[in-house]
Design a protein around this motif. Sequence first.
Motif, PDB file in Angstrom:
ATOM      1  N   PHE A  75       0.840  -1.265   0.160  1.00 53.29           N
ATOM      2  CA  PHE A  75       0.081  -0.503   0.057  1.00 53.29           C
ATOM      3  C   PHE A  75       1.178   1.063  -0.156  1.00 53.29           C
ATOM      4  CE2 PHE A  75      -1.819  -3.135   2.761  1.00 53.29           C
ATOM      5  CZ  PHE A  75      -3.183  -3.019   1.641  1.00 53.29           C
ATOM      6  N   MET A  76       0.866   2.320  -1.133  1.00 52.25           N
ATOM      7  CA  MET A  76       1.207   3.564  -0.798  1.00 52.25           C
ATOM      8  C   MET A  76       0.389   4.479  -0.559  1.00 52.25           C
ATOM      9  SD  MET A  76       1.166   6.451  -3.107  1.00 52.25           S
ATOM     10  CE  MET A  76       2.489   8.336  -2.673  1.00 52.25           C
ATOM     11  N   LEU A  77       0.023   5.046   1.220  1.00 52.42           N
ATOM     12  CA  LEU A  77      -0.424   6.150   1.472  1.00 52.42           C
ATOM     13  C   LEU A  77      -0.139   7.189   0.872  1.00 52.42           C
ATOM     14  CD1 LEU A  77      -0.325   4.649   5.598  1.00 52.42           C
ATOM     15  CD2 LEU A  77      -1.166   3.509   2.927  1.00 52.42           C
ATOM     16  N   ASN A  78      -1.273   7.734  -0.100  1.00 50.66           N
ATOM     17  CA  ASN A  78      -1.149   9.129  -0.763  1.00 50.66           C
ATOM     18  C   ASN A  78      -2.160   9.739  -0.400  1.00 50.66           C
ATOM     19  OD1 ASN A  78      -0.257  10.032  -3.400  1.00 50.66           O
ATOM     20  ND2 ASN A  78      -2.365   9.843  -4.086  1.00 50.66           N
ATOM     21  N   ILE A  79      -1.218  10.509   0.355  1.00 57.22           N
ATOM     22  CA  ILE A  79      -1.613  11.973   1.036  1.00 57.22           C
ATOM     23  C   ILE A  79      -1.740  13.374  -0.180  1.00 57.22           C
ATOM     24  CG2 ILE A  79       0.535  12.168   1.630  1.00 57.22           C
ATOM     25  CD1 ILE A  79      -1.435  13.871   4.357  1.00 57.22           C
ATOM     26  N   GLY A  80      -2.474  14.092   0.330  1.00 61.44           N
ATOM     27  CA  GLY A  80      -2.066  15.265  -0.719  1.00 61.44           C
ATOM     28  C   GLY A  80      -1.739  16.225   0.390  1.00 61.44           C
ATOM     29  N   TYR A  81      -0.522  17.280  -0.738  1.00 63.73           N
ATOM     30  CA  TYR A  81       0.378  18.440  -0.479  1.00 63.73           C
ATOM     31  C   TYR A  81      -0.211  19.294   0.602  1.00 63.73           C
ATOM     32  CZ  TYR A  81       4.655  21.675  -0.195  1.00 63.73           C
ATOM     33  OH  TYR A  81       5.479  22.798  -0.318  1.00 63.73           O
ATOM     34  N   GLU A  82      -1.096  19.673   0.600  1.00 61.17           N
ATOM     35  CA  GLU A  82      -2.009  20.664   1.310  1.00 61.17           C
ATOM     36  C   GLU A  82      -2.096  19.709   2.728  1.00 61.17           C
ATOM     37  OE1 GLU A  82      -5.856  22.963   0.589  1.00 61.17           O
ATOM     38  OE2 GLU A  82      -4.548  22.768  -0.803  1.00 61.17           O
ATOM     39  N   GLU A  83      -2.731  18.167   2.432  1.00 62.56           N
ATOM     40  CA  GLU A  83      -2.875  17.788   3.697  1.00 62.56           C
ATOM     41  C   GLU A  83      -1.842  17.564   4.505  1.00 62.56           C
ATOM     42  OE1 GLU A  83      -5.402  15.560   6.562  1.00 62.56           O
ATOM     43  OE2 GLU A  83      -6.214  17.323   4.922  1.00 62.56           O
ATOM     44  N   GLN A  84      -1.074  17.711   4.410  1.00 58.94           N
ATOM     45  CA  GLN A  84       0.983  17.551   4.862  1.00 58.94           C
ATOM     46  C   GLN A  84       0.720  17.795   5.710  1.00 58.94           C
ATOM     47  OE1 GLN A  84       4.402  16.947   3.275  1.00 58.94           O
ATOM     48  NE2 GLN A  84       5.278  15.220   3.776  1.00 58.94           N
ATOM     49  N   GLY A  85       0.230  19.344   5.060  1.00 55.23           N
ATOM     50  CA  GLY A  85       0.915  20.842   5.784  1.00 55.23           C
ATOM     51  C   GLY A  85       0.666  20.588   6.756  1.00 55.23           C
ATOM     52  N   ILE A  86      -0.580  20.430   6.741  1.00 56.15           N
ATOM     53  CA  ILE A  86      -2.352  20.485   7.852  1.00 56.15           C
ATOM     54  C   ILE A  86      -1.140  19.435   9.318  1.00 56.15           C
ATOM     55  CG2 ILE A  86      -4.346  20.256   9.077  1.00 56.15           C
ATOM     56  CD1 ILE A  86      -5.266  21.372   6.125  1.00 56.15           C
ATOM     57  N   ARG A  87      -1.438  18.658   8.836  1.00 50.76           N
ATOM     58  CA  ARG A  87      -1.021  17.454   9.417  1.00 50.76           C
ATOM     59  C   ARG A  87       0.871  17.705  10.530  1.00 50.76           C
ATOM     60  NH1 ARG A  87      -3.918  11.904   7.069  1.00 50.76           N
ATOM     61  NH2 ARG A  87      -5.102  12.755   6.687  1.00 50.76           N
ATOM     62  N   LEU A  88       1.314  18.343   9.899  1.00 52.71           N
ATOM     63  CA  LEU A  88       2.095  18.188  10.148  1.00 52.71           C
ATOM     64  C   LEU A  88       2.525  19.692  10.934  1.00 52.71           C
ATOM     65  CD1 LEU A  88       5.355  18.611   7.056  1.00 52.71           C
ATOM     66  CD2 LEU A  88       4.887  16.621   9.324  1.00 52.71           C
ATOM     67  N   LYS A  89       1.533  20.752  11.218  1.00 52.83           N
ATOM     68  CA  LYS A  89       1.367  21.761  11.491  1.00 52.83           C
ATOM     69  C   LYS A  89       1.049  21.234  12.788  1.00 52.83           C
ATOM     70  CE  LYS A  89      -0.600  27.187  11.829  1.00 52.83           C
ATOM     71  NZ  LYS A  89      -0.822  27.300  11.285  1.00 52.83           N
ATOM     72  N   GLU A  90      -0.401  20.057  12.764  1.00 57.59           N
ATOM     73  CA  GLU A  90      -0.944  19.768  13.802  1.00 57.59           C
ATOM     74  C   GLU A  90       0.189  19.058  15.074  1.00 57.59           C
ATOM     75  OE1 GLU A  90      -3.529  16.118  12.413  1.00 57.59           O
ATOM     76  OE2 GLU A  90      -4.732  18.392  11.912  1.00 57.59           O
ATOM     77  N   ARG A  91       1.777  18.209  14.227  1.00 54.70           N
ATOM     78  CA  ARG A  91       2.536  17.420  15.851  1.00 54.70           C
ATOM     79  C   ARG A  91       3.058  18.467  16.601  1.00 54.70           C
ATOM     80  NH1 ARG A  91       4.862  13.243  11.568  1.00 54.70           N
ATOM     81  NH2 ARG A  91       3.783  11.409  11.437  1.00 54.70           N
ATOM     82  N   LEU A  92       3.140  20.557  15.759  1.00 53.93           N
ATOM     83  CA  LEU A  92       3.462  21.268  16.449  1.00 53.93           C
ATOM     84  C   LEU A  92       2.703  21.647  17.651  1.00 53.93           C
ATOM     85  CD1 LEU A  92       6.079  23.105  13.815  1.00 53.93           C
ATOM     86  CD2 LEU A  92       6.598  22.009  15.768  1.00 53.93           C
ATOM     87  N   GLU A  93       1.512  21.454  17.106  1.00 49.05           N
ATOM     88  CA  GLU A  93       0.341  22.341  17.975  1.00 49.05           C
ATOM     89  C   GLU A  93      -0.188  21.294  18.899  1.00 49.05           C
ATOM     90  OE1 GLU A  93      -0.941  25.593  14.232  1.00 49.05           O
ATOM     91  OE2 GLU A  93      -1.967  23.412  15.113  1.00 49.05           O
ATOM     92  N   GLU A  94      -0.678  20.255  19.220  1.00 47.22           N
ATOM     93  CA  GLU A  94      -0.994  19.153  19.773  1.00 47.22           C
ATOM     94  C   GLU A  94       0.552  18.411  20.631  1.00 47.22           C
ATOM     95  OE1 GLU A  94      -4.482  16.730  18.536  1.00 47.22           O
ATOM     96  OE2 GLU A  94      -4.234  19.196  16.514  1.00 47.22           O
ATOM     97  N   THR A  95      -0.031  18.630  21.820  1.00 44.94           N
ATOM     98  CA  THR A  95       1.316  18.099  23.062  1.00 44.94           C
ATOM     99  C   THR A  95       1.184  16.395  22.469  1.00 44.94           C
ATOM    100  OG1 THR A  95       0.531  19.550  24.660  1.00 44.94           O
ATOM    101  CG2 THR A  95       2.026  17.886  25.139  1.00 44.94           C
ATOM    102  N   HIS A  96       0.208  16.118  22.128  1.00 42.99           N
ATOM    103  CA  HIS A  96       0.193  14.607  21.795  1.00 42.99           C
ATOM    104  C   HIS A  96       0.659  13.878  20.683  1.00 42.99           C
ATOM    105  CE1 HIS A  96      -3.608  15.047  20.388  1.00 42.99           C
ATOM    106  NE2 HIS A  96      -3.256  14.595  19.376  1.00 42.99           N
ATOM    107  N   LYS A  97       1.207  14.696  19.765  1.00 39.06           N
ATOM    108  CA  LYS A  97       1.543  15.040  18.574  1.00 39.06           C
ATOM    109  C   LYS A  97       3.126  15.192  18.599  1.00 39.06           C
ATOM    110  CE  LYS A  97      -3.007  14.017  16.050  1.00 39.06           C
ATOM    111  NZ  LYS A  97      -3.654  14.592  14.936  1.00 39.06           N
TER     112      LYS A  97
END
Length: 275
Positions: free
Chosen positions: A174-196
């Motif tokens: 399986f290649m998990l095909n995430i979009g460029y825009e969505e990846q940016g959102i999730r990377l930002k979440e990792r910095l903003e959410e303590t548990h991530k």
Amino acid sequence: MAIPSIAAVRKALVAPPGKPFDLSKRDTSGRDVFADKAEAETSLKKDAAVINELKDMLYAEGRRSLLVILQGMDTAGKSGTIKSVFSETTPLGMEVKAFKAPSSEELARDYLWRVHNAVPRRGHVGIFDRSHYEDVLVVRVRQFAPLEEVEKRYEQINAFEKHLSENGTTVLKFMLNIGYEEQGIRLKERLEETHKLWKFNPVDLDDRSRWAEFMQAYELAIHRCSTRHAPWHIVPSDSRTRRNAAIARLVRGALEGMDLKWKDPGLKPESFDFG
């Protein structure tokens, strides 16, 4: 709406072996497979329960194995997929291997040595969080090895996977095909959410800056290594629920395709004294 059949999901996501492949034309939303998110949640729950029973049958039979390979850019959801698809699965007969940068011991051997060493034993389901494909993805993009050496690896990987399939291991990729825009959102979440926060690595941003190069490397690997014995499936991953539901459908399908039977040891209750 009805839950899509396993055959329909497979047809929608597979990269047909031997045919031209354009990753940019693949949807990342998952709505073409599961139009309704609630429908995806229902499908996932049902499949997770069936996967557990089939895994027990595989373990009891003890003759074959299933290898699930998960590849994708950072935040595509490899660990989340494992947690959700196998949420109902007991640990017995399960093996999970997360491949990191190779150690000095591993670098002293050929690149497939550590991978073959982690292939699931008979009767087990093995899951690779990243895999030998790192050696034609990040190694190619970051030029960790000469290009002529990397070029040889596609056919070596095909031969390796064919060897596994001919010796009782079903390979599901399986290649998990995430979009460029969505990846940016999730990377930002990792910095903003303590548990991530623990997941965040500045290197991820460097990889993101090389997005086009990585997509080319993925497209090349999928085109060259989607084979009849181990085809690639491109899973839309902007929606975690739809991603998990699609993969669960195909994991269930792979196990059902083995036509597993409960092992009969030939024992009769009347032959024993239970006091």
